[in-house]
Write an enzyme that holds these catalytic residues in place. Structure first.
Site, PDB file in Angstrom:
ATOM      1  N   ILE A 135       0.853  -1.193   0.000  1.00  0.00           N
ATOM      2  CA  ILE A 135       0.000   0.000   0.000  1.00  0.00           C
ATOM      3  C   ILE A 135       0.889   1.243   0.000  1.00  0.00           C
ATOM      4  CG2 ILE A 135      -1.715   1.294   1.335  1.00  0.00           C
ATOM      5  CD1 ILE A 135      -2.775  -1.469   2.280  1.00  0.00           C
ATOM      6  N   LEU A 136       0.660   2.112  -0.971  1.00  0.00           N
ATOM      7  CA  LEU A 136       1.450   3.343  -1.047  1.00  0.00           C
ATOM      8  C   LEU A 136       0.927   4.333  -0.012  1.00  0.00           C
ATOM      9  CD1 LEU A 136       1.545   3.607  -4.938  1.00  0.00           C
ATOM     10  CD2 LEU A 136       3.482   3.009  -3.458  1.00  0.00           C
TER      11      LEU A 136
ATOM     12  N   ASN B  68      -4.909   1.780 -10.483  1.00  0.00           N
ATOM     13  CA  ASN B  68      -4.789   0.411  -9.972  1.00  0.00           C
ATOM     14  C   ASN B  68      -5.847  -0.453 -10.650  1.00  0.00           C
ATOM     15  OD1 ASN B  68      -3.992  -1.777  -8.285  1.00  0.00           O
ATOM     16  ND2 ASN B  68      -5.762  -1.375  -6.969  1.00  0.00           N
TER      17      ASN B  68
ATOM     18  N   HIS C 203      -8.200  -3.775  -9.970  1.00  0.00           N
ATOM     19  CA  HIS C 203      -8.668  -4.585  -8.844  1.00  0.00           C
ATOM     20  C   HIS C 203      -9.639  -5.654  -9.361  1.00  0.00           C
ATOM     21  CE1 HIS C 203      -9.600  -5.399  -4.654  1.00  0.00           C
ATOM     22  NE2 HIS C 203     -10.866  -5.493  -5.024  1.00  0.00           N
TER      23      HIS C 203
HETATM   24  C1  GRF Z   1      -4.818  -9.062 -10.849  1.00  0.00           C
HETATM   25  O1  GRF Z   1      -5.907  -9.905 -10.642  1.00  0.00           O
HETATM   26  C2  GRF Z   1      -5.133  -7.664 -10.393  1.00  0.00           C
HETATM   27  O2  GRF Z   1      -6.479  -7.328 -10.490  1.00  0.00           O
HETATM   28  C3  GRF Z   1      -4.760  -7.698  -8.923  1.00  0.00           C
HETATM   29  O3  GRF Z   1      -3.637  -8.542  -8.871  1.00  0.00           O
HETATM   30  C4  GRF Z   1      -3.648  -9.444  -9.968  1.00  0.00           C
HETATM   31  C5  GRF Z   1      -2.340  -9.274 -10.667  1.00  0.00           C
HETATM   32  O4  GRF Z   1      -2.115 -10.245 -11.642  1.00  0.00           O
HETATM   33  N1  GRF Z   1      -4.532  -6.371  -8.426  1.00  0.00           N
HETATM   34  P1  GRF Z   1      -0.859 -10.145 -12.585  1.00  0.00           P
HETATM   35  O5  GRF Z   1       0.387 -10.079 -11.704  1.00  0.00           O
HETATM   36  O6  GRF Z   1      -0.986  -8.912 -13.413  1.00  0.00           O
HETATM   37  O7  GRF Z   1      -0.872 -11.391 -13.413  1.00  0.00           O
END
Ligand code: GRF
Length: 193
Positions: free
Chosen positions: A96-97, A111, A113
């Site tokens: 977390i930044l 980001n 998510h």
């Molecule tokens: C993804 O599901 C993203 O939504 C979450 O972490 C995962 C990262 O996957 N924040 P990757 O490292 O890009 O394959």
């Protein structure tokens, strides 16, 4: 965000692990009409699998030591300023930044998510979606604010769960949509679409 004027936006992608979103962002950045150029790949994990893409694409990488928050964040800010980074894309970055970092960086931080925010902030999203027997899930690209997974939503993609959906199959499905969604969200942010 400053006007693009045909110039590509210097971007840093932050990762901690697999890096499949990083891979898709690199692919996108190489397209003629892409508004971004990836200048830096940052990882808090020296063993992150995704770092292979830095090597393959000859993009500079920078490993941050997160044991002492302030010191490494200040060093990181310096690195970002020296590389004239105007956009950060968090892609599976598990740290977390701090509010201080976000305030000092001043430029947009995105980001991705793996849920339909504001539902399921935090970790283990797929597990919770399955447990609640939700019909839909998806992914969200949002601006990073000081509150976890709560910044302005830029773009979302909804997917329908199938009958016997498991955490693993859902993760795969969501990830596939993320690789399309992140570039779209960047375009939306930079061109105010
Ligand atoms: C993804 O599901 C993203 O939504 C979450 O972490 C995962 C990262 O996957 N924040 P990757 O490292 O890009 O394959």
């Amino acid at each position: 965000m400053e006007k693009l004027n045909g110039k590509k936006i210097n971007t840093a992608v932050f990762i901690s692990g697999r890096g499949s979103n990083l891979k898709s962002l690199i692919k996108y950045s190489k397209k003629k009409n892409s508004p971004i150029i990836i200048k830096l790949i940052i990882s808090n994990n020296p063993k992150a699998k995704g770092l292979i893409y830095a090597k393959r694409s000859k993009i500079n990488k920078y490993i941050i030591n997160c044991n002492n928050n302030n010191i490494s964040e200040n060093k990181l800010l310096k690195k970002l300023f020296n590389n004239k980074i105007n956009l950060i894309c968090l892609a599976g970055f598990m740290k977390i930044l701090s509010g201080n970092f976000i305030k000092k960086f001043k430029k947009p931080i995105l980001n991705i998510h793996p849920s339909l925010l504001p539902r399921y902030k935090g970790l283990n999203t797929h597990k919770r979606v399955i447990k609640n027997k939700d019909k839909y899930s998806g992914s969200t690209v949002h601006l990073v604010s000081t509150k976890l997974d709560s910044g302005k939503i830029i773009l979302q993609k909804k997917i329908r769960l199938s009958k016997n959906e498991s955490e693993e199959t859902l993760e795969k499905k969501v990830l596939k949509t993320e690789h399309i969604l992140y570039p779209q969200a960047i375009k939306k942010l930079l061109f105010n679409l």
